[in-house]
Design an enzyme around this catalytic site. Structure first.
Site, PDB file in Angstrom:
ATOM      1  N   ASP A  49       0.851  -1.186   0.000  1.00  9.08           N
ATOM      2  CA  ASP A  49       0.000   0.000   0.000  1.00  9.08           C
ATOM      3  C   ASP A  49       0.889   1.238   0.000  1.00  9.08           C
ATOM      4  OD1 ASP A  49       0.860   0.097   2.716  1.00  9.08           O
ATOM      5  OD2 ASP A  49      -0.843  -1.155   3.275  1.00  9.08           O
ATOM      6  N   ASP A  51       1.237   5.178   1.487  1.00  5.77           N
ATOM      7  CA  ASP A  51       0.798   6.175   2.456  1.00  5.77           C
ATOM      8  C   ASP A  51       1.385   7.535   2.097  1.00  5.77           C
ATOM      9  OD1 ASP A  51      -0.482   4.142   3.822  1.00  5.77           O
ATOM     10  OD2 ASP A  51       1.147   3.842   5.247  1.00  5.77           O
ATOM     11  N   ASP A 137       8.212   5.592  13.823  1.00  2.00           N
ATOM     12  CA  ASP A 137       8.703   4.566  14.745  1.00  2.00           C
ATOM     13  C   ASP A 137      10.123   4.101  14.420  1.00  2.00           C
ATOM     14  OD1 ASP A 137       7.880   3.305  12.408  1.00  2.00           O
ATOM     15  OD2 ASP A 137       6.393   2.024  13.383  1.00  2.00           O
TER      16      ASP A 137
END
Length: 438
Positions: A49, A51, A137
């Site tokens: 995907d 983002d 992260d």
């Protein structure tokens, strides 16, 4: 990094993601591809995907796209829907300002909020791209690709982490894990998925903080475990989770059974995960129900035996009650939707029914909608435990593929071998009617 240095082409990017970025840029906003898609392209993988990160607020994004819906409470996100593809757009996150202290804060200014464990429960704090990168992260997820000038901004030496094949958190690991304990699971997932190692400082606090996963909503953990075990690297992931003490907070009933590396329970789980990985990597269908049925099978067996011994219940009743109890306890940690828990029960019940093969029962079981799943489960049990269980699994292997004549012979042979199978009921003869014609 310039286009010549990173080698990313627009041909590597989803056309729908390009549309989103072009429209945001055209409206005067910054926009970038960010996170896993940039990392995967740089590593030569095809992203699942795409983002996008931007300085537009969620409401401004929604104003630009009619096919947009806003989701999330902890942090608002925009999902822009193109048929089956969803492009997730996030506003740049800023540093935590926490709850206001002495000075007054305007009503429209967002603040973050943590719970007693340091976990972020509200995080609608917007900021600059530099602040957003610091809030990411892992270092290889803080790379931003711009379609405006075709550059990649690498804020945390993510490319170096890729070259070193190292999973490394941005910032202090303990603080970052406390903010979101699921990052411990993500560290393991990335390490196995990308064939990397977790850096020493990133790995160090995991065992100590593993129990923080108890604070994560059960629904979110269900989604995370699907990513962990249905990635085609399930066995490696399970072994690494076990190494870092992360099985107990996810599957507390299973944990005591797999302390011994060579236990039958451990071998059974590994065998099921090996089979699942093989099916996924061969583009075959899998169901989470089969995996959960395996992870909870031996806790179920033990609980049923205890209930039967303590309460004098029949084996059948103890098994059914234990099934309900084991699933209920597991759903306190990881939510299991009913569409899967029903299949789990079917697989377990078939383990009780498959040994009963006399008469028409064998043919009736072949028509059971979950026969194949129940048989596959029995076969793995037989391969691990051997003995009579393996013989039973092999019998079903031959029976289900046999011609009608062969199946009938197998049942007759079975009756002779067993000797104690159900005997055909003798018909009572009706008394002969008296002849009244004298």
């Amino acid at each position: 990094m310039t286009r010549g240095e990173h080698g990313i082409s627009r041909e590597d990017v989803s056309p729908n993601a390009l549309k989103v970025m072009y429209r945001l840029n055209g409206a005067g906003f910054e926009s970038y591809l960010v996170g896993g898609c940039v990392r995967d392209i740089l590593m030569g993988h095809e992203p699942k995907d795409f983002d996008v990160a931007t300085n537009a607020t969620p409401e401004q994004i929604k104003g630009l796209f009619r096919n947009c819906r806003l989701i999330g409470r902890r942090f608002r996100l925009a999902h822009i829907v193109f048929g089956r593809e969803v492009i997730e757009v996030a506003t740049f996150r800023g540093h935590h300002s926490e709850e206001p202290e002495a000075k007054e804060v305007p009503k429209n200014k967002a603040v973050s909020k943590r719970d007693a464990h340091g976990q972020l429960v509200r995080d609608n704090v917007f900021g600059s791209i530099e602040e957003d990168a610091e809030r990411r992260d892992f270092t290889f997820n803080a790379m931003y690709y711009s379609v405006a000038d075709f550059t990649v901004k690498d804020f945390a030496n993510g490319l170096e982490a890729i070259e070193k094949r190292e999973v490394r958190l941005i910032g202090d690991p303990e603080v970052r894990y406390r903010e979101d304990p699921v990052r411990m699971l993500r560290a393991v997932r990335f390490a196995t998925k990308l064939s990397m190692r977790i850096s020493d400082d990133t790995a160090a606090p995991i065992k100590q903080l593993a129990s923080l996963l108890n604070n994560i909503p059960a629904a979110r953990l269900f989604e995370e475990t699907l990513k962990l075990f249905l990635s085609g690297q399930g066995e490696k992931t399970f072994l690494m989770l076990r190494e870092y003490g992360l099985i107990a907070p996810l599957f507390p009933q299973l944990a005591p059974f797999i302390e011994d590396e060579n236990s039958r329970e451990m071998q059974f789980v590994r065998k099921v995960l090996q089979n699942t990985d093989e099916r996924i990597n061969n583009d075959q269908r899998v169901t989470p129900a089969f995996l959960y049925a395996a992870l909870l099978w031996y806790p179920l067996e033990e609980r049923a035996q205890i209930m039967q011994a303590e309460s004098g219940l029949s084996a059948h009743d103890a098994f059914n009650l234990a099934s309900t109890e084991v699933i209920a306890k597991q759903t306190q940690r990881i939510m299991i939707p009913k569409r899967f828990s029903t299949v789990i029960r079917d697989i377990w019940i078939l383990q009780q029914r498959l040994p009963k093969r006399f008469g028409r029962r064998a043919f009736q079981l072949l028509t059971h909608p979950k026969f194949r799943a129940g048989y596959d489960f029995l076969l793995v049990r037989g391969q691990v435990e051997g003995g009579a269980l393996l013989e039973l699994a092999q019998w079903w292997t031959h029976f289900q593929h046999g011609e009608p004549g062969k199946q009938k012979k197998m049942l007759n042979d079975l009756r002779r071998q067993e000797g104690d199978g159900p005997k055909p009921r003798k018909r009572k003869r009706r008394p002969a009617s008296r002849n009244t014609d004298a």
